[in-house]
Design an enzyme around this catalytic site. Structure first.
Site, PDB file in Angstrom:
ATOM      1  N   GLY A 188       0.836  -1.194   0.000  1.00 20.55           N
ATOM      2  CA  GLY A 188       0.000   0.000   0.000  1.00 20.55           C
ATOM      3  C   GLY A 188       0.866   1.237   0.000  1.00 20.55           C
ATOM      4  CB  CYS A 189       0.228   4.580   1.402  1.00 20.67           C
ATOM      5  SG  CYS A 189       1.060   6.137   1.692  1.00 20.67           S
ATOM      6  CG  PHE A 190       5.968   5.064  -0.622  1.00 22.03           C
ATOM      7  CD1 PHE A 190       5.499   6.298  -0.208  1.00 22.03           C
ATOM      8  CD2 PHE A 190       6.507   4.964  -1.892  1.00 22.03           C
ATOM      9  CE1 PHE A 190       5.558   7.408  -1.038  1.00 22.03           C
ATOM     10  CE2 PHE A 190       6.581   6.063  -2.735  1.00 22.03           C
ATOM     11  CZ  PHE A 190       6.099   7.293  -2.296  1.00 22.03           C
ATOM     12  CD1 TRP A 191       4.751   8.734   2.292  1.00 25.22           C
ATOM     13  CD2 TRP A 191       2.696   9.524   2.682  1.00 25.22           C
ATOM     14  NE1 TRP A 191       4.562   9.823   1.484  1.00 25.22           N
ATOM     15  CE2 TRP A 191       3.316  10.333   1.698  1.00 25.22           C
ATOM     16  CE3 TRP A 191       1.405   9.835   3.075  1.00 25.22           C
ATOM     17  CZ2 TRP A 191       2.675  11.432   1.118  1.00 25.22           C
ATOM     18  CZ3 TRP A 191       0.775  10.931   2.504  1.00 25.22           C
ATOM     19  CH2 TRP A 191       1.404  11.715   1.536  1.00 25.22           C
ATOM     20  CB  CYS A 192       1.287   2.872   5.749  1.00 21.96           C
ATOM     21  SG  CYS A 192      -0.140   3.947   5.691  1.00 21.96           S
TER      22      CYS A 192
END
Length: 175
Positions: free
Chosen positions: A10-14
């Site tokens: 998913g989102c690489f920030w997470c």
């Protein structure tokens, strides 16, 4: 001696914020892999036309944390049963993927995928692919959660995920 893992959940920030918390993980770099365009930008990847997936590249010390444990955390901190989506993040750039770096990583990942599928009782759609070119994301994506904790996405999506992760994996956390 270190090893490298390249994972998309998913989102690489997470994903970055989870793995930065682990003891034995030396560095986490958000980026893109799996596509056909050289050095893609975030905007190009979000256009869903480049074939790239948002990933993180982990460098870790296998004497402190092994690849299997990294994958256990990976599977526990995203939904590997949803195709090209994690919650409200939808698109091929949010695919669940493991870009294995060696035959041993491939074997370990295949074993874990089978275990997770048996535990969940539904198909796991995590792609298991050979290593491909990794393109680091733009600098403003690096350490995003730590630098932007008040941002809406961070408060609504990442903070609850991190709290759950920290409770479940307290013994693996860096001090």
């Amino acid at each position: 001696m270190t090893e490298t893992a390249v994972l998309g959940g998913g989102c690489f920030w997470c994903t970055e914020s989870v793995f930065l918390s682990l003891r034995g993980v030396i560095s986490v770099t958000p980026g893109y892999s799996g596509g056909h365009l050289e050095n893609p930008s975030y905007e190009q990847v979000c256009s869903k036309t480049t074939g790239h997936i948002e990933v993180v590249r982990l460098v870790f010390d296998p004497d402190i944390i092994d690849f299997e444990t990294i994958l256990q955390v990976f599977f526990a901190t995203h939904d590997p049963s949803t195709l090209d989506r994690q919650g409200g993040d939808v698109g091929p750039q949010y695919a669940s993927v493991i870009f294995y770096q060696s035959a041993q990583q491939q074997e370990t990942a295949q074993k874990l995928i089978e275990q997770v599928q048996a535990e969940l009782g539904v198909p796991v759609v995590t792609r298991l692919l050979p290593a491909q070119k990794f393109w680091p994301a733009e600098s403003y994506h690096h350490n995003y959660y730590a630098l932007n904790p008040g941002q809406g996405y961070c408060q609504v999506v990442i903070s609850p995920k991190l709290a759950k992760f920290r409770k479940r994996y307290a013994e693996l956390l860096a001090v």
